[in-house]
Design a protein around this motif. Sequence first.
Motif, short mmCIF file in Angstrom:
data_model
loop_
_atom_site.label_atom_id
_atom_site.label_comp_id
_atom_site.label_asym_id
_atom_site.label_seq_id
_atom_site.Cartn_x
_atom_site.Cartn_y
_atom_site.Cartn_z
N PRO A 141 -22.33 12.94 8.18
CA PRO A 141 -22.11 14.21 8.90
C PRO A 141 -21.08 14.01 10.00
O PRO A 141 -20.90 12.91 10.52
CB PRO A 141 -23.49 14.53 9.48
CG PRO A 141 -24.46 13.75 8.65
CD PRO A 141 -23.74 12.51 8.23
N TRP A 142 -20.39 15.09 10.36
CA TRP A 142 -19.46 15.02 11.47
C TRP A 142 -20.18 14.54 12.73
O TRP A 142 -21.38 14.81 12.92
CB TRP A 142 -18.82 16.38 11.72
CG TRP A 142 -17.91 16.82 10.61
CD1 TRP A 142 -18.20 17.68 9.61
CD2 TRP A 142 -16.56 16.40 10.39
NE1 TRP A 142 -17.13 17.84 8.76
CE2 TRP A 142 -16.10 17.06 9.23
CE3 TRP A 142 -15.69 15.55 11.07
CZ2 TRP A 142 -14.81 16.88 8.73
CZ3 TRP A 142 -14.40 15.37 10.56
CH2 TRP A 142 -13.97 16.03 9.42
N GLY B 133 -20.27 17.92 14.94
CA GLY B 133 -20.08 19.24 14.35
C GLY B 133 -18.77 19.90 14.69
O GLY B 133 -18.41 20.93 14.10
#
Length: 269
Positions: free
Chosen positions: A16-17, A20
């Motif tokens: 995942p980043w 975000g």
Amino acid sequence: MSGRAQKTQQEVALQPWADGSESLRSEAERFLTYISTPQLPCSRALSQAGLQDFTASTAGAWRVCLDHMLTASLKLQQERCLVYTFSMVKRGFEFSQRMSEMQCQVHSFGLTPYKQTGLWQKGQVQHHALWLDWHERRPVTSSQRRRSPSKRLHQIMEDFGHKKIDVLEADLASAEWKILESILVDGTVAAVHQLILAIHLHWPGFEVSGSEAAVVRYWYSLLKALEARGFRLFHSFKDLQKPQLFLHKELFNASSSYTLSWVNTYWMY
């Protein structure tokens, strides 16, 4: 993300980043913190300076953790340790010399061995005019014979009849990301006990595309995939002699070159 990044996601799962935001700063800070934080203690090491307490000196880029060498094939199986080194720089000779002093069987790969040292004449190091690749190459044609042959790691091991590698050291001149991806995807990485890898951060690397943030996320995802297969980082060396560049920019107090050393804690050979 680009088509290449989408294909990568199917092969090595992208993390995942970082927060975000898909920002370069967030990805870079996470990545640089990760490569600078050892995950495994090592009390005794072999380095360019020879045998030493791990904390005694920071001189030299590479380290072999003897805590784990002595409890693996050397002690339990009483067989000669096997070493591969892929390097086009002088430190490749220094590594070969130190490992041969440990009575390891050393295979050196590249175009220009340091033959004047006498190691090759004495048979302590076997040199091969062969390079490491991430592609399955077709047989060489007559028009290609002047080019250096290259093979994937599993092909090289099969050709030599090797089932495991005690220590693999590599400085692959920005091909490390694609080669790391290839040995993760085909599973060859499981046959490596200790991995010493130079990484280059001044540009994305061969065949790595996408935004700057996506490139760093891809680098980080490969290292996390390595961790998921049991590899724990025990040494990180920041090369202050190299340009201090990160993706062509002077950012984050980062060097363009680091050398990372891992032990495979899942190694069963």
